[in-house]
Design an enzyme around this catalytic site. Structure first.
Site, mmCIF file in Angstrom:
data_model
loop_
_atom_site.group_PDB
_atom_site.id
_atom_site.type_symbol
_atom_site.label_atom_id
_atom_site.label_comp_id
_atom_site.label_asym_id
_atom_site.label_seq_id
_atom_site.Cartn_x
_atom_site.Cartn_y
_atom_site.Cartn_z
ATOM 1 N N LYS A 66 0.827 -1.212 0.000
ATOM 2 C CA LYS A 66 0.000 0.000 0.000
ATOM 3 C C LYS A 66 0.862 1.263 0.000
ATOM 4 O O LYS A 66 0.597 2.190 -0.746
ATOM 5 C CB LYS A 66 -0.916 0.047 1.242
ATOM 6 N N ARG A 69 -9.289 0.741 9.013
ATOM 7 C CA ARG A 69 -8.785 -0.585 9.345
ATOM 8 C C ARG A 69 -9.804 -1.396 10.125
ATOM 9 O O ARG A 69 -9.545 -2.537 10.460
ATOM 10 C CB ARG A 69 -7.551 -0.436 10.225
ATOM 11 N N ARG A 122 11.735 -5.800 4.624
ATOM 12 C CA ARG A 122 11.511 -4.368 4.383
ATOM 13 C C ARG A 122 12.545 -3.516 5.114
ATOM 14 O O ARG A 122 12.832 -3.720 6.292
ATOM 15 C CB ARG A 122 10.109 -3.993 4.845
ATOM 16 N N ARG A 139 11.737 -1.248 10.475
ATOM 17 C CA ARG A 139 10.691 -0.798 11.389
ATOM 18 C C ARG A 139 10.652 -1.675 12.625
ATOM 19 O O ARG A 139 10.825 -2.883 12.542
ATOM 20 C CB ARG A 139 9.339 -0.861 10.678
ATOM 21 N N ARG A 176 0.260 -8.509 13.881
ATOM 22 C CA ARG A 176 -0.328 -7.554 12.928
ATOM 23 C C ARG A 176 -1.182 -8.281 11.897
ATOM 24 O O ARG A 176 -2.237 -7.796 11.500
ATOM 25 C CB ARG A 176 0.787 -6.742 12.247
#
Ligand code: AMP
Length: 237
Positions: A27, A102, A146, A179, A190
């Site tokens: 996203k 969300r 990531r 992160r 998550r």
């Protein structure tokens, strides 16, 4: 028409764009490209919350524990934050919501907000909702691999899109960071939160006839091409 005029002309009619998809679905990457092409801001609730945590604001202090555990921050806190952001003038012609809504409660709240006269006067185009579908194993690799640049926000992946020099941003040479919530334990939480609380939004927007589905497992440039097509579907642009 030159590029600038064409962007401005499109920006006049873009309206709200909502990006759905699990954590790691792409996203953020796609939001940046859509923002550039259509001249509208990317509003990432995750980025705004992380910024509040880093600055130690009241909101950041309240949100931090939830974020560290991989849980969603309570609706009221996030909705107030989004309302403040959407009232800024750069959202007049449209905006991209990346990571919001969300929960079904957030989606219902957003529908109400956009029905408010203030938004009706500014942004008359109904929202388009784009859902990026990505398989579970692919999501895990994207999240664990990531890395991002703390200075310019550019996103890399050590498996699929590594920087030219390890751990270093191609654009500005900053040292890349992982992160805090991209660890295996927090990732699992998550993804659970996504399945329990966010997945029902697919039905919610499908019933409204707004949903555009995209296969997010394809190479990024194909995903981008499909996202642009979804944006320009029907009478929107
Ligand atoms: P993201 O960068 O979108 O993956 O978001 C990082 C974290 O911020 C999430 O795991 C949540 O704790 C929090 N967060 C971001 N957006 C929302 C939202 N719309 N509602 C509740 N919590 C959110």
């Amino acid at each position: 028409m030159d590029g600038q005029q064409s962007t401005a002309a499109k920006a006049a009619t873009v309206g709200p764009v909502i990006l759905l998809g699990a954590p790691g679905a792409g996203k953020g990457t796609q939001a940046k490209l859509i923002a550039q092409r259509y001249g509208i801001p990317q509003i990432s609730t995750g980025d705004i919350l992380r910024d509040n945590v880093a600055r130690g604001t009241e909101l950041g202090k309240k949100a931090k524990a939830f974020m560290d555990r991989g849980e969603l921050v309570p609706d009221q806190l996030v909705c107030d934050m989004v309302a403040d952001r959407l009232r800024q003038a750069d959202c007049n012609h449209g905006f991209i919501l990346d990571g919001f809504p969300r929960t079904v409660a957030q989606a219902e709240w957003l529908d109400q907000l956009l029905a408010d006269q203030f938004f009706k006067n500014r942004c008359q185009v109904p929202p388009v909702v784009v859902n990026f579908r990505v398989g579970y194993n692919q999501l895990l690799q994207r999240l664990t691999g990531r890395r991002s640049c703390p200075a310019c926000g550019r996103i890399y992946n050590i498996y699929f899109q590594p920087p030219r020099v390890p751990d270093t941003c191609d654009a500005d040479g900053s040292k890349l960071v992982t992160r805090k919530d991209d660890t295996e334990e927090v990732i699992a939480e998550r993804l659970k939160a996504y399945e329990r609380q966010t997945l029902p939004l697919i039905d919610y927007y499908q019933r409204q006839g707004r949903l555009r589905e995209i296969n997010g497992d394809q190479p990024p440039d194909k995903v981008t091409a499909e996202a642009f097509r979804a944006m320009e579907h029907g009478d929107r642009l």
